[in-house]
Design a protein around this motif. Structure first.
Motif, PDB file in Angstrom:
ATOM      1  N   LYS B  44       0.987  -1.193   0.143  1.00 25.50           N
ATOM      2  CA  LYS B  44       0.153   0.003   0.048  1.00 25.50           C
ATOM      3  C   LYS B  44       0.923   1.259   0.156  1.00 25.50           C
ATOM      4  CE  LYS B  44      -3.767   2.335   2.415  1.00 25.50           C
ATOM      5  NZ  LYS B  44      -4.031   3.094   1.190  1.00 25.50           N
ATOM      6  N   ILE B  45       1.932   1.198   0.829  1.00 26.62           N
ATOM      7  CA  ILE B  45       2.781   2.323   0.913  1.00 26.62           C
ATOM      8  C   ILE B  45       3.462   2.560  -0.528  1.00 26.62           C
ATOM      9  CG2 ILE B  45       5.362   3.214   1.610  1.00 26.62           C
ATOM     10  CD1 ILE B  45       4.756   1.741   4.169  1.00 26.62           C
ATOM     11  N   LEU B  46       3.735   1.714  -1.288  1.00 29.79           N
ATOM     12  CA  LEU B  46       4.311   1.928  -2.694  1.00 29.79           C
ATOM     13  C   LEU B  46       3.154   2.438  -3.520  1.00 29.79           C
ATOM     14  CD1 LEU B  46       6.602  -1.110  -3.654  1.00 29.79           C
ATOM     15  CD2 LEU B  46       7.152   1.000  -3.557  1.00 29.79           C
ATOM     16  N   ALA B  47       1.923   1.700  -3.757  1.00 28.69           N
ATOM     17  CA  ALA B  47       0.893   2.296  -4.488  1.00 28.69           C
ATOM     18  C   ALA B  47       0.618   3.608  -4.156  1.00 28.69           C
ATOM     19  CB  ALA B  47      -0.364   1.180  -3.970  1.00 28.69           C
ATOM     20  N   ASP B  48       0.512   3.984  -2.588  1.00 26.30           N
ATOM     21  CA  ASP B  48       0.166   5.570  -2.331  1.00 26.30           C
ATOM     22  C   ASP B  48       1.306   6.480  -2.580  1.00 26.30           C
ATOM     23  OD1 ASP B  48      -2.244   4.396  -1.314  1.00 26.30           O
ATOM     24  OD2 ASP B  48      -1.868   4.997   0.785  1.00 26.30           O
ATOM     25  N   VAL B  49       2.498   6.106  -2.677  1.00 27.11           N
ATOM     26  CA  VAL B  49       3.644   6.994  -3.078  1.00 27.11           C
ATOM     27  C   VAL B  49       3.539   7.078  -4.473  1.00 27.11           C
ATOM     28  CG1 VAL B  49       6.122   6.977  -3.421  1.00 27.11           C
ATOM     29  CG2 VAL B  49       5.223   6.575  -1.307  1.00 27.11           C
ATOM     30  N   THR B  50       3.087   6.183  -5.247  1.00 26.05           N
ATOM     31  CA  THR B  50       3.153   6.303  -6.620  1.00 26.05           C
ATOM     32  C   THR B  50       1.983   7.174  -7.004  1.00 26.05           C
ATOM     33  OG1 THR B  50       4.169   4.001  -6.730  1.00 26.05           O
ATOM     34  CG2 THR B  50       3.282   4.900  -8.773  1.00 26.05           C
ATOM     35  N   SER B  51       0.676   7.054  -6.459  1.00 24.05           N
ATOM     36  CA  SER B  51      -0.398   7.458  -6.983  1.00 24.05           C
ATOM     37  C   SER B  51      -0.563   8.875  -6.462  1.00 24.05           C
ATOM     38  CB  SER B  51      -1.653   6.508  -6.698  1.00 24.05           C
ATOM     39  OG  SER B  51      -1.850   6.344  -5.485  1.00 24.05           O
ATOM     40  N   LEU B  52      -0.221   8.994  -5.275  1.00 25.56           N
ATOM     41  CA  LEU B  52      -0.752  10.249  -4.690  1.00 25.56           C
ATOM     42  C   LEU B  52       0.653  11.155  -4.603  1.00 25.56           C
ATOM     43  CD1 LEU B  52      -2.172   9.041  -1.493  1.00 25.56           C
ATOM     44  CD2 LEU B  52      -3.221   9.746  -3.493  1.00 25.56           C
ATOM     45  N   VAL B  53       1.980  10.773  -4.908  1.00 23.20           N
ATOM     46  CA  VAL B  53       3.047  11.618  -4.836  1.00 23.20           C
ATOM     47  C   VAL B  53       3.616  11.384  -6.305  1.00 23.20           C
ATOM     48  CG1 VAL B  53       5.170  12.350  -3.942  1.00 23.20           C
ATOM     49  CG2 VAL B  53       3.457  11.240  -2.446  1.00 23.20           C
ATOM     50  N   ILE B  54       4.105  10.564  -6.682  1.00 22.19           N
ATOM     51  CA  ILE B  54       5.129  10.721  -7.952  1.00 22.19           C
ATOM     52  C   ILE B  54       4.371  10.960  -9.089  1.00 22.19           C
ATOM     53  CG2 ILE B  54       6.585   9.060  -9.527  1.00 22.19           C
ATOM     54  CD1 ILE B  54       7.246   7.306  -7.151  1.00 22.19           C
ATOM     55  N   VAL B  55       3.450  10.195  -9.510  1.00 27.49           N
ATOM     56  CA  VAL B  55       2.605  10.834 -10.664  1.00 27.49           C
ATOM     57  C   VAL B  55       2.160  12.138 -10.770  1.00 27.49           C
ATOM     58  CG1 VAL B  55       0.249  10.051 -12.043  1.00 27.49           C
ATOM     59  CG2 VAL B  55       2.191   8.062 -11.186  1.00 27.49           C
ATOM     60  N   PRO B  56       1.190  12.469  -9.498  1.00 31.24           N
ATOM     61  CA  PRO B  56       0.980  13.916  -9.687  1.00 31.24           C
ATOM     62  C   PRO B  56       2.004  14.868  -9.751  1.00 31.24           C
ATOM     63  CG  PRO B  56      -0.232  12.601  -7.892  1.00 31.24           C
ATOM     64  CD  PRO B  56       0.832  11.647  -8.280  1.00 31.24           C
ATOM     65  N   THR B  57       3.242  14.672  -9.150  1.00 32.86           N
ATOM     66  CA  THR B  57       4.155  15.560  -9.388  1.00 32.86           C
ATOM     67  C   THR B  57       4.638  15.818 -10.649  1.00 32.86           C
ATOM     68  OG1 THR B  57       5.043  15.080  -7.186  1.00 32.86           O
ATOM     69  CG2 THR B  57       6.463  16.144  -8.377  1.00 32.86           C
ATOM     70  N   ALA B 296       0.263  18.120  -2.116  1.00 35.66           N
ATOM     71  CA  ALA B 296      -0.806  19.027  -2.498  1.00 35.66           C
ATOM     72  C   ALA B 296      -1.975  18.645  -1.494  1.00 35.66           C
ATOM     73  CB  ALA B 296      -1.313  19.009  -3.772  1.00 35.66           C
ATOM     74  N   GLY B 297      -1.655  18.308  -0.163  1.00 33.37           N
ATOM     75  CA  GLY B 297      -2.591  18.037   0.883  1.00 33.37           C
ATOM     76  C   GLY B 297      -3.056  16.912   1.195  1.00 33.37           C
ATOM     77  N   VAL B 298      -2.867  15.943   0.063  1.00 34.25           N
ATOM     78  CA  VAL B 298      -3.391  14.662   0.194  1.00 34.25           C
ATOM     79  C   VAL B 298      -2.376  13.713   0.748  1.00 34.25           C
ATOM     80  CG1 VAL B 298      -4.672  12.886  -1.368  1.00 34.25           C
ATOM     81  CG2 VAL B 298      -5.034  15.449  -1.740  1.00 34.25           C
ATOM     82  N   GLY B 299      -2.552  12.840   1.588  1.00 37.18           N
ATOM     83  CA  GLY B 299      -1.784  11.934   1.994  1.00 37.18           C
ATOM     84  C   GLY B 299      -2.374  10.421   1.946  1.00 37.18           C
ATOM     85  N   GLY B 300      -1.275   9.475   2.052  1.00 42.78           N
ATOM     86  CA  GLY B 300      -1.637   8.203   2.312  1.00 42.78           C
ATOM     87  C   GLY B 300      -0.653   7.434   3.152  1.00 42.78           C
ATOM     88  N   LEU B 301      -0.735   6.082   2.980  1.00 43.40           N
ATOM     89  CA  LEU B 301       0.121   5.407   3.784  1.00 43.40           C
ATOM     90  C   LEU B 301       1.790   5.674   3.456  1.00 43.40           C
ATOM     91  CD1 LEU B 301       0.391   3.322   6.214  1.00 43.40           C
ATOM     92  CD2 LEU B 301       0.177   1.473   4.651  1.00 43.40           C
ATOM     93  N   ALA B 302       2.438   6.172   4.335  1.00 41.32           N
ATOM     94  CA  ALA B 302       3.863   6.506   4.134  1.00 41.32           C
ATOM     95  C   ALA B 302       5.217   5.686   4.561  1.00 41.32           C
ATOM     96  CB  ALA B 302       3.975   8.074   4.663  1.00 41.32           C
ATOM     97  N   ILE B 303       5.915   5.934   3.736  1.00 38.08           N
ATOM     98  CA  ILE B 303       7.368   5.381   4.210  1.00 38.08           C
ATOM     99  C   ILE B 303       7.848   5.636   5.461  1.00 38.08           C
ATOM    100  CG2 ILE B 303       9.801   5.386   3.799  1.00 38.08           C
ATOM    101  CD1 ILE B 303       9.090   6.016   0.991  1.00 38.08           C
ATOM    102  N   SER B 304       7.451   6.896   5.907  1.00 39.97           N
ATOM    103  CA  SER B 304       7.471   7.106   7.565  1.00 39.97           C
ATOM    104  C   SER B 304       6.841   6.039   8.356  1.00 39.97           C
ATOM    105  CB  SER B 304       6.975   8.536   7.823  1.00 39.97           C
ATOM    106  OG  SER B 304       6.874   8.825   8.829  1.00 39.97           O
ATOM    107  N   ALA B 305       5.632   5.763   8.250  1.00 36.52           N
ATOM    108  CA  ALA B 305       5.024   4.797   8.933  1.00 36.52           C
ATOM    109  C   ALA B 305       5.867   3.505   9.301  1.00 36.52           C
ATOM    110  CB  ALA B 305       3.570   4.580   8.438  1.00 36.52           C
ATOM    111  N   ALA B 306       6.447   2.992   8.010  1.00 31.97           N
ATOM    112  CA  ALA B 306       7.250   1.809   7.935  1.00 31.97           C
ATOM    113  C   ALA B 306       8.454   1.980   8.837  1.00 31.97           C
ATOM    114  CB  ALA B 306       7.422   1.228   6.736  1.00 31.97           C
ATOM    115  N   VAL B 307       8.930   3.028   8.792  1.00 28.83           N
ATOM    116  CA  VAL B 307      10.325   3.541   9.526  1.00 28.83           C
ATOM    117  C   VAL B 307       9.917   3.507  10.758  1.00 28.83           C
ATOM    118  CG1 VAL B 307      12.006   5.180   9.840  1.00 28.83           C
ATOM    119  CG2 VAL B 307      11.563   4.544   7.525  1.00 28.83           C
TER     120      VAL B 307
END
Lengths: 453, 381
Positions: B44-57, B296-307
């Motif tokens: 889920k972290i990978l999916a969220d980082v991809t869809s919520l951060v990398i692609v929108p950026t 942009a104000g939208v967050g998901g399950l983050a790498i931070s949580a795994a760390v």
């Protein structure tokens, strides 16, 4: 080695002492077939390893790309051949491996393969792998022992053959110490009572088919840690015990297949699955493939000379003692890594490091930050950043390079922080010490800071 | 040895050993407060980082590149104080949007070999100026044949900015007969937009659909056979981004990679537009976005949580060091090219602050996730 006929009748029973009984057991003839199969598998695996390295571009990455190499202490003269030279080394290694597999001039092929393989892996400490070390040792044994007396071109048309039992047991011992000392290393608080580093690695195993969610549970890491330690410590003994051998080997296969799927450990699992077959009855290739019996009047007994037996004893003793040398150093071996290599400590640490070096003119005090990537490949940098002896070696490289440029030999200090098995990062070496002037020491290096454990 | 046990005894022995191991591991685990809670789901972290951060950026970067192309077209069509100012603003906005993606330079940005052509930081100003004043035909094909040091953001920057000239002189160059400078800028804008579009498209849809390949790492991905590999790519890209700032964009202009240290202000990024500090802050923003899984104000399950689940103090250090690094960069007053000479302390302080970010990423984060070297590679190959 003389080939002598096996006596058709047992000698008359007489009372003998313990030493004589042991000697009789050690020199008792055993079928050479399983050692022939072992030799074949060893050579074949070597060929596969070479092909795999070649196709992955690992030869280029390990020997052509780097400009600097981490020599083993006292072996700085061992350098990779320039240009495409190492490709020729690996090609020759593949030929020697194939020759060993088919049993053509077996001992010579093994000796060539041993020298070439060991040379390639002594060029750079960064490339050290436990199973490379194991392969070097096994090729060394193959060069010394009569492993080409069965299932080989060398023995073609000569009928069944036996070798003294100690030959078989020396090979078994060599495989057994890998497991046993692997288990001894796991008798550690991090492994048993923290389930580390398995816990870290299994957290990334969510993609494992069906079992992924279970593997991610901390409880699973504990169970696997204890099971792994028990497996390593006991499996050599279960493998030599006839009653448990089949179960033990099935577990060997299961264990290594699972670890191969879970972790990126390349050929190691397959090497162990193949080579532990040597624990089976010495005639297993004949019984499995319905070959002729070795109990025939034509059976030859290859009797190695006594001096070779003496070498075998020294070899065995060294393999039992050498892995323990880390206990001669004070401090935490997982942190200092003094005596860590060549001791079969496998999968015990998850380290991540950041190493920053500063070179300063000893007269003016002017300093500069050293860009590590300018001298090392990313892989070398990663390996160096957590291993104190490589950190010291890199400091020497920096100073040597400066001298070659005609500059005064600089002081080189390192600010290195490392995490060990999930702990917060801690400083690994004394950042005030000039590592470029630190010599290799037999004892504990005083500039390595205490372990955070 | 081989005859001491009956088969039944051996089986009982093995069973007893198994029970013993199970008991011991349960006892050991009982001392652990967190023995049954699984760590955050990395898929889920990978999916969220991809869809919520990398692609929108990348979508942002593509949109801003389009705006820049439009602004440069307007400047070509009618060079004025307003159109020049608008083009400059558009360049800065597009530049910043792109620099955020420096935090995840892997996948298409590498595979399509476009990165150098877009953000090469060693533009050859003399060659660019010479071409701007040349008379040889200049069209899209000609631009396509230019080397990386004459294209992309730096080349457009060279045409739009020059601290040695005032705005009137710059405008006059665009108003010269033939509109060659404006044409060149517009062609470079179109070329840049096409390249960023290609990267964004490769991430965001077929045939490459890299976002999907990363999101399903270890679950049918053609690129990442294991989930671990996908995580490695993301975390190692963060470390590399911090390392590039430290070693290239700050150490070299400061001159601290040489003895004696001699400042080299010409080596700062974006030397003519004086947005070097913004460039670096944008990369830190990218690291922040990936690590905390928010954009942009939208967050998901983050790498931070795994760390945090594996090394809470390590996560706390990241939470502390990232804002400090950004603050330290923003504390540099004036252009970076003058700061490395006149206000070195502030730049050195920023350098140190970003070093701490890199250290946290390379040790606490990578160690907690097991992504640095996977595990000790002495264990296998």
């Amino acid at each position: 080695m003389a080939a002598v006929a096996v006596p058709e009748t047992a000698p008359p029973h007489v009372e003998v002492g313990l030493a004589q009984r042991i000697e009789a057991r050690l020199w008792a003839p055993v079928d050479a077939a399983s050692l022939g199969a072992f030799r074949f598998l060893l050579g074949a695996l070597l060929v596969v390893a070479v092909v795999r390295h070649w196709l992955k571009g690992a030869i280029f990455d390990a020997f052509v790309v780097p400009t600097h190499f981490f020599a083993y202490d006292g072996l700085s003269f061992v350098r990779p051949l320039p240009g495409s030279g190492m490709y020729f080394v690996y090609a020759a290694l593949a030929i020697a491996g194939a020759s060993l597999a088919i049993g053509f001039r077996s001992r010579t092929s093994a000796a060539i393969a041993c020298v070439l393989f060991t040379y390639a892996h002594l060029c750079d400490t960064a490339n050290y792998l436990n199973h490379y070390y194991l392969l070097s040792l096994l090729l060394g044994l193959a060069a010394l022992l009569p492993l080409g007396t069965a299932l080989s071109i060398d023995a073609r048309g000569r009928g069944p053959c036996t070798v003294p039992a100690w030959v078989l047991w020396l090979v078994r011992l060599q495989i057994g110490v890998v497991y046993f000392y692997g288990g001894v290393g796991k008798l550690d608080s991090d492994w048993l009572f923290g389930a580390m580093p398995l816990r870290t690695w299994l957290a990334a195993a969510g993609d494992f088919p069906l079992l992924g969610p279970i593997l991610r549970l901390p409880m699973t890491a504990y169970a696997m840690s204890w099971l792994g330690a028990a497996f390593d410590l006991s499996v050599p003994f279960f493998l030599v015990t006839k009653r448990t051998r089949s179960f033990a080997y099935a577990f060997v296969v299961f264990f290594h297949v699972v670890t191969a799927r879970l972790f990126q450990i390349g050929m190691f699992p397959w090497v162990m699955i193949a080579l532990t077959l040597v624990f089976f009855d010495p005639s297993w290739p004949r019984t499995t493939f319905r070959g002729p019996s070795w109990h025939t009047p034509e059976t030859r007994n290859v009797a190695p000379p006594r001096w070779l037996f003496a070498i075998a004893l020294v070899w065995a003793l060294s393999q039992l003692v050498y892995p323990l040398r880390s206990h001669l150093y004070s401090g935490d071996v997982l942190w200092t890594e003094e005596g860590y290599r060549f001791s079969w400590r496998v999968m015990l640490i998850e380290k991540a490091g950041s190493a920053e070096f500063e070179a300063s003119d000893p007269k003016t005090g002017a300093s500069r930050i050293v860009r590590t990537r300018a001298l090392l490949t990313p892989f070398q940098e990663k390996m160096m950043a957590t291993q104190p002896d490589m950190i010291r070696a890199f400091a020497h490289m920096i100073a040597d390079d400066a001298e070659r440029r005609g500059e005064p030999r600089p002081r080189v200090t390192a600010d290195v922080v490392v995490t060990l098995n999930g702990r917060p990062k801690a400083r690994l070496v004394d950042p005030t010490v000039d590592l470029a002037s630190e010599p290799w020491r037999l004892g504990r290096a005083p500039w390595i800071l205490p372990s955070p454990r | 040895v081989t005859t001491y046990f009956t088969r039944r005894e051996a089986l009982f022995g093995l069973a007893a050993l198994g029970i013993g191991i199970a008991g011991a591991s349960v006892v050991a685990a009982c001392k652990d407060d967190d023995k049954t809670t699984p760590p955050p789901d990395r898929a889920k972290i990978l999916a969220d980082v991809t869809s919520l951060v990398i692609v929108p950026t990348y979508v942002d970067a593509a949109n801003q590149a389009k705006s820049l192309e439009t602004a440069l077209g307007a400047l070509r069509d009618f060079a004025s104080v307003d159109s020049l100012a608008h083009a400059r603003d558009a360049w800065k906005t597009a530049r910043r949007a792109w620099k955020v993606t420096d935090a995840f330079v892997f996948g298409p940005a590498d595979d399509l070999s476009v990165t150098g052509g877009i953000i090469d930081d060693a533009a050859d100003f003399a060659k660019i100026e010479a071409l701007a004043q040349d008379t040889a035909p200049l069209d899209a094909n000609a631009v396509n044949r230019l080397g990386a040091n004459m294209r992309g953001f730096p080349a457009i920057e060279a045409l739009l900015f020059d601290p040695a000239k005032d705005d009137a002189a710059m405008l006059a160059a665009f108003q010269a007969p033939g509109d060659r400078r404006g044409t060149f800028a517009a062609l470079l804008g179109a070329d840049l937009r096409a390249k960023i579009d290609a990267v964004a498209a490769a991430w965001n849809g077929p045939p490459i659909d890299y976002a999907n390949q990363l999101a399903k790492a270890g679950r049918g991905s053609a690129v990442y056979a294991a989930e671990r590999q996908g995580f490695d790519a993301v975390v190692n890209a963060l470390i590399a981004a911090a390392e590039v700032i430290i070693s290239i964009h700050l150490a070299k202009p400061l001159g601290i990679d040489k003895t004696p240290a001699v400042p080299a202000p010409e080596l700062v990024e974006s030397p003519r537009s004086d947005v070097s500090v913004d460039d670096i802050v944008a990369v830190l923003d990218g690291i922040d976005a990936v690590y905390f899984g928010r954009h942009a104000g939208v967050g998901g399950l983050a790498i931070s949580a795994a760390v945090a689940a594996a090394n809470a103090p390590g996560d706390a250090k990241m939470r502390d060091s990232l804002p400090k690094a950004k603050d330290a960069m923003r504390a540099i007053s004036g252009p970076l090219r003058t700061a490395v000479v006149d206000r070195r302390d502030s730049v050195v302080a920023a350098h140190d602050a970003i070093r701490e970010v890199k250290r946290c990423l390379a040790t606490d984060v990578a160690g907690a996730l097991g992504t640095s070297v996977g595990f000790n590679v002495t264990d296998g190959d």
